[in-house]
Design a protein around this motif. Structure first.
Motif, PDB file in Angstrom:
ATOM      1  N   TYR A   9     -17.706  -0.308 -14.672  1.00 33.37           N
ATOM      2  CA  TYR A   9     -18.520  -0.821 -13.853  1.00 33.37           C
ATOM      3  C   TYR A   9     -18.034  -2.320 -13.205  1.00 33.37           C
ATOM      4  O   TYR A   9     -18.486  -2.555 -11.740  1.00 33.37           O
ATOM      5  CB  TYR A   9     -19.949  -0.985 -14.633  1.00 33.37           C
ATOM      6  N   TYR A  10     -17.233  -2.847 -13.785  1.00 35.00           N
ATOM      7  CA  TYR A  10     -16.709  -4.201 -13.380  1.00 35.00           C
ATOM      8  C   TYR A  10     -15.671  -3.591 -12.085  1.00 35.00           C
ATOM      9  O   TYR A  10     -15.611  -4.474 -11.058  1.00 35.00           O
ATOM     10  CB  TYR A  10     -15.828  -4.850 -14.486  1.00 35.00           C
ATOM     11  N   SER A  11     -15.006  -2.450 -12.147  1.00 31.92           N
ATOM     12  CA  SER A  11     -14.094  -2.098 -11.433  1.00 31.92           C
ATOM     13  C   SER A  11     -14.775  -1.668 -10.189  1.00 31.92           C
ATOM     14  O   SER A  11     -14.465  -1.889  -9.045  1.00 31.92           O
ATOM     15  CB  SER A  11     -13.270  -1.007 -11.690  1.00 31.92           C
ATOM     16  N   ARG A  12     -16.117  -1.170 -10.435  1.00 31.57           N
ATOM     17  CA  ARG A  12     -16.775  -0.501  -9.171  1.00 31.57           C
ATOM     18  C   ARG A  12     -17.520  -1.963  -8.332  1.00 31.57           C
ATOM     19  O   ARG A  12     -17.290  -1.773  -7.123  1.00 31.57           O
ATOM     20  CB  ARG A  12     -18.022   0.163  -9.689  1.00 31.57           C
ATOM     21  N   TYR A  13     -17.723  -2.727  -9.250  1.00 38.95           N
ATOM     22  CA  TYR A  13     -18.334  -4.033  -8.498  1.00 38.95           C
ATOM     23  C   TYR A  13     -17.090  -4.708  -7.629  1.00 38.95           C
ATOM     24  O   TYR A  13     -17.476  -5.119  -6.648  1.00 38.95           O
ATOM     25  CB  TYR A  13     -18.677  -5.002  -9.495  1.00 38.95           C
ATOM     26  N   GLN A  14     -16.017  -4.869  -8.170  1.00 40.24           N
ATOM     27  CA  GLN A  14     -14.892  -5.469  -7.823  1.00 40.24           C
ATOM     28  C   GLN A  14     -14.501  -4.709  -6.401  1.00 40.24           C
ATOM     29  O   GLN A  14     -14.291  -5.193  -5.308  1.00 40.24           O
ATOM     30  CB  GLN A  14     -13.689  -5.338  -8.663  1.00 40.24           C
ATOM     31  N   SER A  15     -14.590  -3.437  -6.485  1.00 39.11           N
ATOM     32  CA  SER A  15     -14.332  -2.578  -5.155  1.00 39.11           C
ATOM     33  C   SER A  15     -15.372  -2.785  -3.863  1.00 39.11           C
ATOM     34  O   SER A  15     -15.030  -2.886  -2.833  1.00 39.11           O
ATOM     35  CB  SER A  15     -14.381  -1.014  -5.381  1.00 39.11           C
TER      36      SER A  15
END
Length: 445
Positions: free
Chosen positions: A430-436
């Motif tokens: 979910y952090y990676s998705r937020y970063q994207s």
């Protein structure tokens, strides 16, 4: 990536073979004899042989039907079943590879302990003492530096080590063939002394047989580093067939040298005990040294896999973007550092808890069950959409059934263990998705 860092068929095959034929083969006779009789072991190898060839076929045909997908384990799951399934496949595979790396270091120093330890002085023990921790950590960071020099250089060293470790295995098969006694082999073939039903014996071998085949996907994981796409499937099949022949020969020939109960009672690496029975202490030394070389070669293969998975997943925004960083040699530096730090943390945990190799095998193998099932399921999806050949559909269906059988055979306890280890990965996802999403918003502004 520099063309000089590309890997050819021979090195790809060596990586696949070496990653499969590691520590497990040296303990295989005892591991199998402890849970099954001869008939159940033969049945288990038939199931595993067919299942693993189906799985190899999945990697072969997917590399041809979907040549644009590099990285295999992650990209197949993501493309076929969505971002979350892709992440779980990458996370599970990365944990399997990383925990497997820890297991290799632990068992290598346990083998050293059999040489230097005495009842009054335990130096390396089961690979979980302070001195073992120091030695394991030194090897960890030495290999880290070696991989930073370039994947191709690491693959070449792995090729040399693979050739070196094959010699004691071949020697064992030759000696066991001449020492083989039919009466010893046929005594208690049904494993009645175990007091366990036949199918329970077969199920008991499944995580063992899967463990010794983890690494089958090596050429796929490193697919973007292959010189030719056609080498990927060929390397996988050649490596699997060689490994399967070795495993069956060593397991069955051992039960013709010593009784099942005697083999089951051996300490690991059990091949060393059987070799000592045939040739004396010299044979035990040969096998133990072969184990150490084999483990370190497999360790090198698995470090390459472990570093590759977060790198590939980060390019699709499933891992934080930092893991896409590479150095001039094409090595994914941030991903490699994550893997090495995780291995170091696990080694400290092993030292503090006193756990050993067998625990690591169970945890590592549990994590690969879902990723392997998703590979078979993806070929089913692709073959029904893109191919008219029923042989390809049958391979996908066969691999999927094998995947379900493995999950069933592993049992509820191991499945729940793997699910618990998947949960922490959700925070990264979910952090990676937020970063994207933030990058997309910034680009629009």
């Amino acid at each position: 990536m520099q063309n000089g860092q590309k890997i050819g068929l021979t090195m790809l095959t060596a990586i696949v073979f070496s990653s499969m034929v590691g520590a497990g083969i040296f303990s295989l006779p005892q591991n199998m004899a402890e849970v099954a009789g001869v008939d159940a072991i033969i049945t288990a190898w038939l199931i595993t042989g067919v299942g693993i060839l189906f799985l190899a076929g999945c990697f072969l045909h997917l590399s041809r039907l979907k040549p644009e997908l590099d990285g295999g384990i992650y990209t197949y799951a993501k493309t076929g079943f969505g971002d979350l399934a892709g992440f779980f496949s990458a996370w599970g595979y990365w944990l399997c590879a990383t925990i497997g790396v820890v297991g290799y270091l632990v068992v290598a120093f346990a083998a050293l302990g059999s040489f230097v330890d005495t009842p009054d002085s335990i130096v390396f023990g089961e690979g979980n003492t302070l001195w073992a921790l120091i030695g394991e950590s030194a090897i960890l960071w030495l290999v880290h530096y070696l991989v930073l020099r370039g994947v191709k250089q690491a693959a070449f060293i792995n090729l040399l080590a693979t050739l070196a470790k094959s010699l004691p295995l071949i020697a064992f098969i030759v000696f066991a063939y001449y020492a083989f006694d039919v009466q010893t082999f046929t005594a208690d073939r049904a494993g009645e002394t175990l007091n366990v039903p036949f199918m329970e014996q077969v199920k008991g071998t499944m995580l063992i047989t899967l463990w010794v085949f983890t690494g089958i996907e090596g050429a796929i994981v490193l697919s973007q580093r292959a010189k030719k796409r056609s080498d990927i499937g060929r390397a996988t099949y050649i490596g699997v067939i060689f490994a399967l022949v070795l495993y069956i020969a060593i397991t069955l020939l051992s039960l013709g040298v010593m009784s099942r109960m005697d083999v089951a009672a051996l300490s690991n690496p059990s091949m060393a005990g059987i070799m000592a029975q045939m040739t004396g202490s010299v044979g035990k030394w040969v096998i133990s040294i072969g184990l150490i070389v084999s483990v370190l070669a497999s360790y090198l293969s698995w470090i390459l896999y472990s570093a590759e998975v977060p790198f590939t997943a980060a390019k699709y925004n499933a891992f934080p973007r930092i893991f896409t960083k590479q150095n001039e040699q094409g090595t994914p530096t941030a991903s490699l550092m994550l893997t090495s730090l995780t291995v170091q943390f696990c080694l400290l945990m092993i030292f503090w808890t006193g756990e050993g190799y067998n625990t690591l095998v169970i945890i590592s193998t549990s994590m690969i069950l879902i990723p392997y099932f998703l590979v078979g399921a993806y070929l089913v999806k692709v073959s029904f959409a893109q191919s008219e050949r029923w042989s390809i559909k049958a391979i996908g269906l066969g691999a999927s059934v094998y995947g379900v059988w493995l999950i069933y055979a592993a049992g509820v306890e191991n499945l729940l263990l793997s699910l618990l280890l998947y949960i922490p990965g959700l925070a990264i996802f979910y952090y990676s998705r937020y970063q994207s999403r933030q990058r997309k918003l910034n680009s629009l502004n």
